[in-house]
Design a protein around this motif. Structure first.
Motif, short mmCIF file in Angstrom:
data_model
loop_
_atom_site.label_atom_id
_atom_site.label_comp_id
_atom_site.label_asym_id
_atom_site.label_seq_id
_atom_site.Cartn_x
_atom_site.Cartn_y
_atom_site.Cartn_z
N THR A 21 18.31 -19.40 80.43
CA THR A 21 18.60 -17.97 80.56
C THR A 21 17.84 -17.19 79.50
N ASP A 22 17.65 -15.90 79.76
CA ASP A 22 16.96 -15.07 78.77
C ASP A 22 17.77 -14.98 77.48
N GLN A 23 19.09 -15.05 77.61
CA GLN A 23 20.01 -15.09 76.47
C GLN A 23 21.32 -15.66 76.98
N VAL A 24 22.13 -16.21 76.08
CA VAL A 24 23.40 -16.74 76.54
C VAL A 24 24.28 -15.57 76.98
N PRO A 25 25.03 -15.74 78.06
CA PRO A 25 25.95 -14.68 78.48
C PRO A 25 27.11 -14.54 77.50
N ILE A 26 27.77 -13.40 77.56
CA ILE A 26 28.90 -13.12 76.67
C ILE A 26 29.95 -12.32 77.41
N SER A 27 31.21 -12.62 77.13
CA SER A 27 32.32 -11.81 77.62
C SER A 27 33.46 -11.87 76.62
N LEU A 28 34.02 -10.73 76.31
CA LEU A 28 35.20 -10.63 75.45
C LEU A 28 36.26 -9.85 76.22
N TRP A 29 37.53 -10.14 75.96
CA TRP A 29 38.59 -9.45 76.69
C TRP A 29 39.81 -9.25 75.79
N TYR A 304 26.68 -22.37 78.88
CA TYR A 304 27.53 -21.84 77.82
C TYR A 304 27.61 -20.32 77.92
N MET A 305 28.81 -19.79 77.70
CA MET A 305 29.04 -18.35 77.60
C MET A 305 29.83 -18.08 76.32
N VAL A 306 29.38 -17.15 75.52
CA VAL A 306 30.11 -16.74 74.33
C VAL A 306 31.40 -16.07 74.75
N GLY A 307 32.51 -16.52 74.18
CA GLY A 307 33.80 -15.92 74.49
C GLY A 307 34.81 -16.22 73.41
N PRO A 308 35.96 -15.58 73.45
CA PRO A 308 37.04 -15.85 72.50
C PRO A 308 37.87 -17.04 72.94
N GLY A 309 38.75 -17.53 72.06
CA GLY A 309 39.67 -18.58 72.46
C GLY A 309 40.72 -18.05 73.41
N CYS A 310 41.08 -16.78 73.25
CA CYS A 310 42.05 -16.10 74.12
C CYS A 310 41.84 -14.61 73.92
N VAL A 311 42.81 -13.78 74.29
CA VAL A 311 42.65 -12.34 74.16
C VAL A 311 42.38 -11.94 72.71
N LEU A 312 41.55 -10.93 72.54
CA LEU A 312 41.27 -10.40 71.21
C LEU A 312 42.48 -9.65 70.68
N PRO A 313 42.67 -9.65 69.37
CA PRO A 313 43.62 -8.69 68.80
C PRO A 313 43.18 -7.28 69.17
N ILE A 314 44.12 -6.41 69.43
CA ILE A 314 43.74 -5.07 69.89
C ILE A 314 43.15 -4.22 68.77
N ASN A 315 43.27 -4.70 67.52
CA ASN A 315 42.73 -3.93 66.40
C ASN A 315 41.42 -4.50 65.85
N VAL A 316 40.71 -5.31 66.63
CA VAL A 316 39.38 -5.75 66.20
C VAL A 316 38.48 -4.53 66.06
N PRO A 317 37.81 -4.38 64.93
CA PRO A 317 36.94 -3.21 64.75
C PRO A 317 35.80 -3.19 65.76
N PRO A 318 35.49 -2.03 66.33
CA PRO A 318 34.38 -1.95 67.27
C PRO A 318 33.07 -2.48 66.68
N ALA A 319 32.86 -2.31 65.39
CA ALA A 319 31.63 -2.82 64.77
C ALA A 319 31.54 -4.34 64.89
N HIS A 320 32.67 -5.01 64.88
CA HIS A 320 32.66 -6.48 65.01
C HIS A 320 32.35 -6.90 66.44
N ILE A 321 32.85 -6.13 67.40
CA ILE A 321 32.52 -6.42 68.80
C ILE A 321 31.04 -6.19 69.04
N ARG A 322 30.52 -5.11 68.48
CA ARG A 322 29.08 -4.85 68.62
C ARG A 322 28.26 -5.95 67.97
N ALA A 323 28.74 -6.47 66.84
CA ALA A 323 28.01 -7.54 66.16
C ALA A 323 27.91 -8.78 67.05
N ALA A 324 29.01 -9.10 67.75
CA ALA A 324 28.98 -10.24 68.67
C ALA A 324 28.05 -9.97 69.83
#
Length: 331
Positions: A21-29, A304-324
């Motif tokens: 793939t051009d890059q590994v896929p990613i999904s966060l929820w 492989y797809m980048v993802g969390p172990g389960c749902v994200l905490p709702i207070n994860v900073p947007p800057a951290h999501i952008r970093a991922a």
């Protein structure tokens, strides 16, 4: 985020096949407390999340209790970092109630609301990205409906309990199919009891797998993607690896197996690599990107797809999501 000519579907399909793939896929929820109380609110939050971060897969994350309220359970939202609802009244309070569970019309009530949310999201995103509906395993739903008493019920009154599980499984199978027909491209099938901390493997095969397969066998012919989520620690990974599934997601950063170990045991897509409650929540961005780099190295970036172990905490900073998100663009 860097622009890419590869579509989300092309990237995900290539990853599922083990192609480069051009890059590994990613999904966060994550959960959407209060907003998730209506189909319109859940759909709007889901679409906003996707518009903001342009993930390669969209997972509908309705309330974790949507599957029990039509059977009489009562819940409320008490603010918490998970964004989940609190059960204040169980729908089943005695073992003799299991045979009396009525099959549900999945197009009405709380179940119908989740199908309506899928339809709204699908209409807006127009097949630009795979969409999965969250579907809970029958045993998981039974536990939410009655609490931990189910572990006594299944050991002491197995046949009575199974009558309830059968009804739950058949209702869940209809819900999964209706969600796909409403616009979902598959299911995110979540089991929260597939762990040695709760059951022996023999017990899970009897009370878990038997009914999981009713749902999965119904959904599989019409689902383009089936993703299994095995929740918790000390999971029975090898058991779910033999399910009719395309992908598995679990808490790989806190429990066996690691991504590298799982690669030797499952030939499908591995989804994980991020510790959502430590690295993603606390940062810094450099640590998030290092964790993703390590996950890519463990899997060699294939299936492989980048993802969390389960749902994200709702207070994860947007800057951290952008970093991922930016990490997969960069590597």
């Amino acid at each position: 985020m860097m622009a890419s000519e590869t579509s989300h579907w092309e990237r995900v399909r290539a990853a599922l096949k083990g192609e480069e793939t051009d890059q590994v896929p990613i999904s966060l929820w994550r959960h959407w407390p209060v907003e998730d109380e209506t189909p319109q609110g859940l759909a709007a939050a889901t679409i906003r999340w996707q518009r903001d971060y342009d993930f390669d897969l969209v997972k509908l994350t309705p309330t974790g209790t949507y599957g029990i309220e039509d059977w009489g359970a009562k819940t409320t939202y008490v603010p918490n970092d998970h964004g989940v609802r609190t059960i204040v009244q169980y729908g089943v309070t005695s073992v003799d109630q299991w045979p009396g569970l009525e099959p549900l019309d999945v197009t009405r009530g709380y179940l119908g609301n989740q199908i309506a949310a899928v339809r709204l999201v699908a209409e807006e995103l127009q097949d630009s990205v795979p969409i999965l509906q969250t579907v809970f395993s029958p045993l998981t739903t039974a536990r939410k409906l009655a609490g931990d008493r189910i572990f006594a019920d299944l050991r002491l009154y197995a046949e009575t309990f199974k009558e309830g599980l059968q009804t739950i499984a058949e209702t869940t199978a209809r819900f999964a199919l209706e969600s796909i027909r409403a616009g979902a491209h598959g299911v995110f099938f979540a089991t929260q009891c597939n762990t040695y901390r709760l059951l022996s493997e023999a017990e899970y095969r009897e009370f878990g797998e038997t009914y999981d397969r009713i749902v999965l066998n119904a959904a599989r012919p019409e689902a383009q993607i089936v993703l299994i989520h095995a929740h918790g620690q000390d999971i029975m990974f090898d058991l779910v690896a033999n399910y009719p599934t395309d992908a598995i997601n679990w808490h790989d950063r806190i429990t066996w197996p690691s991504l590298k170990e799982a690669r030797e045991r499952f030939s499908g897509l591995l989804v994980g690599g991020i510790n959502e409650w430590q690295t993603l929540l606390k940062g810094p961005p450099a640590a998030i990107q290092a964790e993703i780099r390590d996950a890519v190295a463990q899997t060699r970036g294939r299936r492989y797809m980048v993802g969390p172990g389960c749902v994200l905490p709702i207070n994860v900073p947007p800057a951290h999501i952008r970093a991922a998100r930016e990490a997969v663009d960069r590597f």
